[in-house]
Design a protein around this motif. Structure first.
Motif, PDB file in Angstrom:
ATOM      1  N   ARG A  22       0.858  -1.178   0.000  1.00 51.72           N
ATOM      2  CA  ARG A  22       0.000   0.000   0.000  1.00 51.72           C
ATOM      3  C   ARG A  22       0.897   1.231   0.000  1.00 51.72           C
ATOM      4  O   ARG A  22       1.860   1.305   0.740  1.00 51.72           O
ATOM      5  CB  ARG A  22      -0.904  -0.022   1.227  1.00 51.72           C
ATOM      6  CG  ARG A  22      -1.966   1.052   1.230  1.00 51.72           C
ATOM      7  CD  ARG A  22      -3.017   0.790   2.295  1.00 51.72           C
ATOM      8  NE  ARG A  22      -4.002  -0.185   1.811  1.00 51.72           N
ATOM      9  CZ  ARG A  22      -4.099  -1.453   2.249  1.00 51.72           C
ATOM     10  NH1 ARG A  22      -3.316  -1.902   3.190  1.00 51.72           N
ATOM     11  NH2 ARG A  22      -5.011  -2.253   1.759  1.00 51.72           N
ATOM     12  N   ARG A  23       0.556   2.196  -0.864  1.00 49.13           N
ATOM     13  CA  ARG A  23       1.354   3.419  -0.962  1.00 49.13           C
ATOM     14  C   ARG A  23       0.435   4.631  -0.906  1.00 49.13           C
ATOM     15  O   ARG A  23      -0.663   4.607  -1.448  1.00 49.13           O
ATOM     16  CB  ARG A  23       2.147   3.419  -2.269  1.00 49.13           C
ATOM     17  CG  ARG A  23       3.125   2.227  -2.322  1.00 49.13           C
ATOM     18  CD  ARG A  23       3.975   2.198  -3.555  1.00 49.13           C
ATOM     19  NE  ARG A  23       4.807   3.384  -3.617  1.00 49.13           N
ATOM     20  CZ  ARG A  23       5.354   3.822  -4.743  1.00 49.13           C
ATOM     21  NH1 ARG A  23       5.161   3.183  -5.879  1.00 49.13           N
ATOM     22  NH2 ARG A  23       6.097   4.907  -4.744  1.00 49.13           N
ATOM     23  N   ILE A  31       3.211   9.645  -9.781  1.00 49.05           N
ATOM     24  CA  ILE A  31       3.164   8.219  -9.433  1.00 49.05           C
ATOM     25  C   ILE A  31       4.094   7.442 -10.364  1.00 49.05           C
ATOM     26  O   ILE A  31       4.957   6.700  -9.908  1.00 49.05           O
ATOM     27  CB  ILE A  31       1.730   7.655  -9.541  1.00 49.05           C
ATOM     28  CG1 ILE A  31       0.691   8.559  -8.871  1.00 49.05           C
ATOM     29  CG2 ILE A  31       1.674   6.220  -9.026  1.00 49.05           C
ATOM     30  CD1 ILE A  31       0.891   8.835  -7.412  1.00 49.05           C
ATOM     31  N   VAL A  32       3.889   7.591 -11.669  1.00 51.50           N
ATOM     32  CA  VAL A  32       4.780   6.994 -12.672  1.00 51.50           C
ATOM     33  C   VAL A  32       4.986   8.018 -13.781  1.00 51.50           C
ATOM     34  O   VAL A  32       4.140   8.881 -14.007  1.00 51.50           O
ATOM     35  CB  VAL A  32       4.232   5.663 -13.270  1.00 51.50           C
ATOM     36  CG1 VAL A  32       4.079   4.606 -12.213  1.00 51.50           C
ATOM     37  CG2 VAL A  32       2.930   5.866 -14.009  1.00 51.50           C
ATOM     38  N   TYR A  43      -3.762  -0.412  -8.145  1.00 51.90           N
ATOM     39  CA  TYR A  43      -5.194  -0.378  -7.849  1.00 51.90           C
ATOM     40  C   TYR A  43      -5.435   0.848  -6.965  1.00 51.90           C
ATOM     41  O   TYR A  43      -4.738   1.046  -5.969  1.00 51.90           O
ATOM     42  CB  TYR A  43      -5.607  -1.654  -7.110  1.00 51.90           C
ATOM     43  CG  TYR A  43      -7.003  -1.626  -6.556  1.00 51.90           C
ATOM     44  CD1 TYR A  43      -8.099  -1.705  -7.403  1.00 51.90           C
ATOM     45  CD2 TYR A  43      -7.228  -1.506  -5.182  1.00 51.90           C
ATOM     46  CE1 TYR A  43      -9.386  -1.676  -6.895  1.00 51.90           C
ATOM     47  CE2 TYR A  43      -8.518  -1.477  -4.677  1.00 51.90           C
ATOM     48  CZ  TYR A  43      -9.593  -1.560  -5.542  1.00 51.90           C
ATOM     49  OH  TYR A  43     -10.863  -1.524  -5.040  1.00 51.90           O
ATOM     50  N   ILE A  44      -6.401   1.673  -7.337  1.00 53.92           N
ATOM     51  CA  ILE A  44      -6.676   2.916  -6.608  1.00 53.92           C
ATOM     52  C   ILE A  44      -7.682   2.636  -5.498  1.00 53.92           C
ATOM     53  O   ILE A  44      -8.845   2.340  -5.772  1.00 53.92           O
ATOM     54  CB  ILE A  44      -7.219   4.014  -7.545  1.00 53.92           C
ATOM     55  CG1 ILE A  44      -6.263   4.223  -8.720  1.00 53.92           C
ATOM     56  CG2 ILE A  44      -7.453   5.308  -6.771  1.00 53.92           C
ATOM     57  CD1 ILE A  44      -6.830   5.062  -9.846  1.00 53.92           C
ATOM     58  N   LEU A  99      -2.879   3.965  -2.982  1.00 50.90           N
ATOM     59  CA  LEU A  99      -2.789   2.957  -4.042  1.00 50.90           C
ATOM     60  C   LEU A  99      -2.297   1.642  -3.472  1.00 50.90           C
ATOM     61  O   LEU A  99      -1.575   1.619  -2.482  1.00 50.90           O
ATOM     62  CB  LEU A  99      -1.775   3.384  -5.110  1.00 50.90           C
ATOM     63  CG  LEU A  99      -1.998   4.668  -5.868  1.00 50.90           C
ATOM     64  CD1 LEU A  99      -0.820   4.945  -6.786  1.00 50.90           C
ATOM     65  CD2 LEU A  99      -3.285   4.596  -6.655  1.00 50.90           C
ATOM     66  N   VAL A 100      -2.669   0.570  -4.139  1.00 48.07           N
ATOM     67  CA  VAL A 100      -2.059  -0.722  -3.894  1.00 48.07           C
ATOM     68  C   VAL A 100      -1.199  -1.007  -5.114  1.00 48.07           C
ATOM     69  O   VAL A 100      -1.701  -1.050  -6.244  1.00 48.07           O
ATOM     70  CB  VAL A 100      -3.118  -1.827  -3.696  1.00 48.07           C
ATOM     71  CG1 VAL A 100      -2.458  -3.187  -3.619  1.00 48.07           C
ATOM     72  CG2 VAL A 100      -3.942  -1.549  -2.449  1.00 48.07           C
TER      73      VAL A 100
END
Length: 157
Positions: A22-23, A31-32, A43-44, A99-100
């Protein structure tokens, strides 16, 4: 997709810390980035993100228009599911986000070992990708029609 993904994340055979983590990100955190190597799916859990691409204009200037927004319950990064790939777009938080991040290689192994969940996961992923393709097709059509109108080409067809 949410239901099957939650089942996978809750399965002790797919442990947090090694298969996923988890982030948490703040508004405006990147994020990226497009072109960056990646091997994970996201995954949000909460929040909203903007997906954007880099476009080089004739004068060597670059712009980064928003392509679309993603919200709670959606996924992104699926292109890196089987192997490390270069990211095809940038994703930035436009709110506080949780996010996961799922290791693509470990998810692939898990889905191979659990074919029923694998089927349901890929069925859900296929539905998501069809929806994205449909949205992209509509946008291309709209841009094409706009270009014809702006350049007066429509009158010559």
């Amino acid at each position: 997709m949410n239901h099957i993904l939650q089942e996978i994340l809750n399965d002790q055979r797919f442990p947090e810390g090694s298969a996923w983590q988890r982030r948490v990100f703040s508004n405006k955190d990147m994020i990226v980035e497009e072109g960056q190597a990646g091997g994970s799916l996201f995954y949000i859990e909460s929040g909203c993100l903007r997906v954007s691409g880099n476009i080089e204009l004739e004068s060597k200037k670059n712009i980064q228009p928003g392509i679309w927004e993603l919200e709670q319950g959606e996924i992104f990064g699926e292109i890196a599911l089987y192997q490390s790939q270069f990211r095809t777009a940038s994703v930035c938080a436009i709110s506080d986000v949780t996010l996961v991040e799922i290791n693509g290689e470990k998810l692939s192994i898990y889905l191979d070992d659990n074919p029923q969940r694998g089927y349901l996961f890929y069925k859900g992923l296929f539905e998501i990708l069809i929806g994205r393709l449909d949205r992209a097709n509509h946008r291309v059509s709209d841009l094409f029609a706009w270009g014809l109108k702006v350049h007066g080409i429509k009158e010559h067809l």
